[in-house]
Design an enzyme around this catalytic site. Sequence first.
Site, mmCIF file in Angstrom:
data_model
loop_
_atom_site.group_PDB
_atom_site.id
_atom_site.type_symbol
_atom_site.label_atom_id
_atom_site.label_comp_id
_atom_site.label_asym_id
_atom_site.label_seq_id
_atom_site.Cartn_x
_atom_site.Cartn_y
_atom_site.Cartn_z
ATOM 1 N N ASP A 118 71.483 46.467 25.119
ATOM 2 C CA ASP A 118 72.204 45.199 25.256
ATOM 3 C C ASP A 118 72.627 45.002 26.708
ATOM 4 O O ASP A 118 73.015 45.948 27.397
ATOM 5 C CB ASP A 118 73.424 45.248 24.327
ATOM 6 C CG ASP A 118 74.517 44.268 24.729
ATOM 7 O OD1 ASP A 118 74.179 43.141 25.104
ATOM 8 O OD2 ASP A 118 75.699 44.639 24.644
ATOM 9 N N HIS A 140 81.585 43.962 24.606
ATOM 10 C CA HIS A 140 80.415 44.411 25.361
ATOM 11 C C HIS A 140 80.842 45.168 26.617
ATOM 12 O O HIS A 140 81.922 44.943 27.170
ATOM 13 C CB HIS A 140 79.541 43.215 25.754
ATOM 14 C CG HIS A 140 79.002 42.469 24.580
ATOM 15 N ND1 HIS A 140 77.803 42.775 23.984
ATOM 16 C CD2 HIS A 140 79.518 41.435 23.873
ATOM 17 C CE1 HIS A 140 77.592 41.953 22.968
ATOM 18 N NE2 HIS A 140 78.617 41.134 22.876
#
Length: 699
Positions: A285, A464
């Site tokens: 990611d 994140h």
Amino acid sequence: MEQQNQQNNQHGGGKPKRGNGGSGRNGQHRNNQNQQSGLSVSGSNVSRGAAVRAQRRVQADAQKIANQYASAATAPAPERRANVIADELGKLKVTFLGGQGGIGEQNMQVVEWQDDAIVLDCGNNLDVDLPGINYTVSDPSYLETIKHKIRGYVVSHGHLDHIGGLKHTVPKFPAPIYGSRFTLGVVQKTFEDAIAETGLDFTPELNIMNMDGHERLKLGIFTVELVRITHSVPEAACMVVDTPVGRIINTGDWRLDPEPLDDHPTDAERLRQLGDEGVLLLMSDSCNTQLPGRTPTESTLQDSFHDVIARAEGRVFVALFSSNMNRVQMTVNAAVATGRRVALDGRSMMSYAEIAVRQGILKIPKGTVLPMREMPSVPDEQVLVICTGGQGEPGAALQRMAEGEHKHIKLREGDTVIVSSSPIPGNEVRYERIGNDLAALGVHLYRHPTHEVDGCGPLHVSGHARRDEYREMLHIIRPKYFLPIYAGTLNRRYYAEMAVEEGWPRKNVIMAKDGETIMLTQDSWERAGEVPHGSLLVDQTGSVVNGIVVKDRVLLSEGGLVAVVITVDKKTGNLLTSPDIISRGFIYMRDNEEIMTGLRNELRRAAQQRFKRVDLDRFKAELKDHITHFLFEQTNRTPIVIPVVNVIGGKGESGSGAPVAKTVHQSEPTRTTEELAVEQEKRFQAMRARLLGEGSRID
């Protein structure tokens, strides 16, 4: 999704003055051109070519919007490449069916080895701004070609951009679904909702994997393991797949939070051990690769919530992401400490919380939670509502409370509202709009982006990683090949360049786009072209909507629709009644009587000029062009035009001596505007082809 308000008539702009284009040499030349092509607009100072070009531009713009979400069948064919690898023997195939284009999209990859395949994640995309469309899912057409090979679906975590496509894909290509306990709890809920809402007749086979015990399962030739990693939803995991040519790892969404509120940090020790054993490919990611430093730990927010809620004198409302159970837990903790009762509001909030409570992830003291309907009877100083809507989503709980449309409660001056989120990229306008709406109500507003100005501590951390964590992940795993995934080309490019800076050879850093396949051996990788890919559009009912319909909806939203009904005497070509004109979303007819009167006069003249001179199909095509030309000349707009022609025959045609009415291109009562528009477009294109000698007669 935001819905379009459909009204019977919409107000248009001011009416432009008609020019005297028919006078003088230039005007006469234009009229001569129009006469040669069929009908003419009396006194027009706008050429037919200009109107046609304007219409084509509008259609092209609508098609361009629709093409952003085109299915595999309608997407432009990929360019053929002479160096596409044809030999698949002894090579691992990794194909990207979605998720590479942006943040929060329909993440989906397929891993294949000869007669075995597994699917990693299968999400949807909620960030779709199309009329009547709720979300998109990856077009699974490619899976049709390998359905006999699919051994299972492995999912990383419970966010819809990673699991939201399963209920559309798995029933067509059945195979077991593997994931963590919480993740599969959410998956099961999505299937249950689909059964209730759409009548889906399918029960998935769900297999919970033990992350903490490092359970490893065989799926055909592959061995799969899930490794715990921190994110903004419980029990997120890295997906580890051992293949005949080496190990590949897909991180899912992640951050390296050393002190999460649930006391389950990333299993960095296991990841490092896997790296020591050797990893062929890391797919990671890349959402926050432009942000320096590290994402703060979730635990740093607890004091902020305690402080704001303790200071609040009236009712408190906390808006946050419905899947973030850690954030819900700390809000509940603060509520208990200040003697407040808690209500949860928002469908997704209730779904995630129900699963978390059932699994012991969310811990709420007995007697703390009340149904939302009971909150109005609770003293203000004891009220705390945890709800959805911090992003300003239309129809979310906070939005309905702010607008006074909530069933049980309405925000008012003196309330305290905590927005525990930052705007998702692309959602900044809605985020600011809900902030303005709340400020106008006179509430005490606390938001994370302005927390220092608002007088409180931080209220949000991202799910994140940031640059230092991305760099650390590279060195924990130490893969031979690195391929950044998700988050769009720019963010993935940042991560790719970081890998090069950290010592990975540029030739070993791979950038892949949606639809692309790469092949790997132990010592090499190569591109293998593209497979059919795209998006399927899903409306609020859960049904897939054809892209042609969406294009027509865009056209309707831009220019509206005009339907014209005329009744023509077959013998004379004269109109037997005044033309009926129906405008929807184009102009408000009562405010534009002059235009409507002029259009009726033009229709009478058009019938007299051309009805008896050309066949009926050509007359209808010319009539549509003529109406489009006239309206463009008057308004500089090109709505969808649907002409309906009723032809009245002479005596004796009915067998009883009575006149016979024949309706040509008349719509059935149950047919939709979109269907009429599609049919008209098909007929017009066929007529055009026939006039050019390229087609056959329309029945």
